[in-house]
Design an enzyme around this catalytic site. Structure first.
Site, mmCIF file in Angstrom:
data_model
loop_
_atom_site.group_PDB
_atom_site.id
_atom_site.type_symbol
_atom_site.label_atom_id
_atom_site.label_comp_id
_atom_site.label_asym_id
_atom_site.label_seq_id
_atom_site.Cartn_x
_atom_site.Cartn_y
_atom_site.Cartn_z
ATOM 1 N N HIS A 104 0.831 -1.209 0.000
ATOM 2 C CA HIS A 104 0.000 0.000 0.000
ATOM 3 C C HIS A 104 0.859 1.250 0.000
ATOM 4 O O HIS A 104 1.963 1.259 0.553
ATOM 5 C CB HIS A 104 -0.963 0.020 1.203
ATOM 6 C CG HIS A 104 -0.297 -0.104 2.530
ATOM 7 N ND1 HIS A 104 0.143 -1.305 3.056
ATOM 8 C CD2 HIS A 104 0.025 0.832 3.448
ATOM 9 C CE1 HIS A 104 0.689 -1.108 4.234
ATOM 10 N NE2 HIS A 104 0.645 0.195 4.499
ATOM 11 N N HIS A 106 0.816 5.255 1.081
ATOM 12 C CA HIS A 106 0.152 6.291 1.891
ATOM 13 C C HIS A 106 0.213 7.613 1.141
ATOM 14 O O HIS A 106 1.304 8.027 0.705
ATOM 15 C CB HIS A 106 0.909 6.507 3.207
ATOM 16 C CG HIS A 106 0.910 5.363 4.156
ATOM 17 N ND1 HIS A 106 0.086 5.306 5.250
ATOM 18 C CD2 HIS A 106 1.659 4.224 4.201
ATOM 19 C CE1 HIS A 106 0.325 4.198 5.936
ATOM 20 N NE2 HIS A 106 1.276 3.522 5.327
HETATM 21 P P1 AMP Z 1 1.865 0.471 7.418
HETATM 22 O O1 AMP Z 1 2.627 0.778 8.681
HETATM 23 O O2 AMP Z 1 2.440 1.181 6.220
HETATM 24 O O3 AMP Z 1 1.687 -1.005 7.207
HETATM 25 O O4 AMP Z 1 0.443 1.141 7.634
HETATM 26 C C1 AMP Z 1 -0.762 0.465 7.700
HETATM 27 C C2 AMP Z 1 -1.833 1.512 7.734
HETATM 28 O O5 AMP Z 1 -3.076 0.869 7.557
HETATM 29 C C3 AMP Z 1 -1.913 2.314 9.035
HETATM 30 O O6 AMP Z 1 -1.776 3.701 8.752
HETATM 31 C C4 AMP Z 1 -3.290 1.975 9.572
HETATM 32 O O7 AMP Z 1 -3.905 3.073 10.201
HETATM 33 C C5 AMP Z 1 -4.032 1.558 8.328
HETATM 34 N N1 AMP Z 1 -5.158 0.643 8.546
HETATM 35 C C6 AMP Z 1 -5.130 -0.511 9.227
HETATM 36 N N2 AMP Z 1 -6.354 -1.105 9.181
HETATM 37 C C7 AMP Z 1 -7.132 -0.297 8.422
HETATM 38 C C8 AMP Z 1 -8.497 -0.359 8.009
HETATM 39 N N3 AMP Z 1 -9.293 -1.375 8.348
HETATM 40 N N4 AMP Z 1 -8.983 0.638 7.243
HETATM 41 C C9 AMP Z 1 -8.190 1.671 6.899
HETATM 42 N N5 AMP Z 1 -6.900 1.788 7.260
HETATM 43 C C10 AMP Z 1 -6.374 0.826 8.019
#
Ligand code: AMP
Ligand code: ZN
Length: 143
Positions: A104, A106
């Protein structure tokens, strides 16, 4: 969480509509939705619909699609929220603090200098050129 299989993957469950999201955009290969723990207003995630853990595993086609969608969503963020700029962040591996093991990107709207996102800022300190060269050579050898 370091390992996740696909059936437990929270982003795969969002793609499968088993859990809800604030959907910003969807096409055949990608999905964009609001981060539920936003670092800033409008913080949006862009994912590939196919499960791939990170940059090292995603297919070139899905990678290109995610970044094309990121550009589309970035335009919409600029038009609607009018931030001063957008930071693009993408983490790979638990060692880089990747938490959700599904590729993903951001998109984080920014309003420097007082938006509190100091983690996205660093002071440029001149490097040791011998070390820069040593590491550069190792990478070039591996390409
Ligand atoms: P990362 O540290 O790059 O893996 O970030 C994962 C991101 O996913 C974090 O910013 C979380 O807040 C976000 N996240 C986790 N679960 C969900 C969800 N169900 N819907 C939207 N965002 C999410
Ligand atoms: Zn997944």
């Amino acid at each position: 969480m370091t390992e996740q299989n696909q059936s437990e993957c929270i982003f795969c469950q969002i793609v499968a509509k088993k859990i809800p999201c604030f959907k910003v955009y969807e096409d055949e290969r990608t999905l964009a939705f609001s981060d539920i723990n936003p670092l800033a207003d409008g913080h949006t995630l862009v994912i590939s619909k196919n499960h791939a853990v990170n940059l090292l595993e995603i297919t070139p086609g899905d990678l290109a699609a995610v970044h094309q969608t990121s550009q589309k969503v970035a335009h919409a963020i600029m038009k609607s929220l009018k931030p001063a700029g957008i930071a693009v962040l993408q983490l790979n591996g638990a060692g880089a603090n990747q938490v959700v093991m599904h590729y993903h990107v951001h998109l984080i709207p920014r309003n420097r200098p007082n938006d509190g996102l100091t983690v996205l800022e660093w002071e440029a300190k001149p490097g040791n050129m011998k070390a820069v060269e040593r590491h550069y050579k190792k990478i070039v050898e591996a390409i």
